[in-house]
Design an enzyme around this catalytic site. Structure first.
Site, PDB file in Angstrom:
ATOM      1  N   HIS A   1       0.900  -1.140   0.024  1.00  0.00           N
ATOM      2  CA  HIS A   1      -0.043  -0.151   0.181  1.00  0.00           C
ATOM      3  C   HIS A   1       0.887   1.138   0.054  1.00  0.00           C
ATOM      4  O   HIS A   1       2.015   1.219   0.533  1.00  0.00           O
ATOM      5  CB  HIS A   1      -0.947   0.118   1.264  1.00  0.00           C
ATOM      6  CG  HIS A   1      -1.793  -1.122   1.140  1.00  0.00           C
ATOM      7  ND1 HIS A   1      -2.954  -1.209   0.489  1.00  0.00           N
ATOM      8  CD2 HIS A   1      -1.803  -2.236   1.838  1.00  0.00           C
ATOM      9  CE1 HIS A   1      -3.511  -2.362   0.746  1.00  0.00           C
ATOM     10  NE2 HIS A   1      -2.739  -3.161   1.684  1.00  0.00           N
ATOM     11  N   ALA A   2       0.402   2.276  -0.636  1.00  0.00           N
ATOM     12  CA  ALA A   2       1.101   3.499  -0.554  1.00  0.00           C
ATOM     13  C   ALA A   2       2.757   3.529  -0.856  1.00  0.00           C
ATOM     14  O   ALA A   2       3.034   2.993  -1.997  1.00  0.00           O
ATOM     15  CB  ALA A   2       0.870   4.588   0.676  1.00  0.00           C
TER      16      ALA A   2
END
Length: 93
Positions: free
Chosen positions: A15-16
């Site tokens: 994620h991210a």
């Protein structure tokens, strides 16, 4: 077809920031690489949206695949990056 199965070492999964690091590394490999969860369709590892769409959590297993010259070395480097949750692609394996 070269393939590596690896457990994600980033606590937050892909994620991210970790996904961004992974996508940049996959792109830098210079060969087409796919990523998938076991038993799901593979997606382009150089696509941020595709990688985020997998929803990979920390500790989950993923499958990296490539079918090109240099695939073994590229997948080994990417697997090391993912397994160890590194902040950048290792120079050597």
């Amino acid at each position: 077809m070269a393939e590596r199965r690896v457990n994600v070492g980033w606590a937050e999964g892909l994620h991210a920031r970790p996904a961004s690091i992974f996508v940049r590394a996959a792109t830098a490999s210079g060969i087409p690489v796919t990523i998938a969860k076991p038993d799901t369709a593979p997606v382009n590892a150089a696509s941020m949206l595709a990688v985020l769409g997998l929803g990979v959590q920390g500790g989950e297993e993923i499958v990296l695949s490539a079918d090109a010259d240099g695939a073994e070395a590229a997948l080994e480097r990417l697997a090391k990056l993912v397994a160890e949750g590194l902040d950048e692609l290792p120079e050597t394996v």
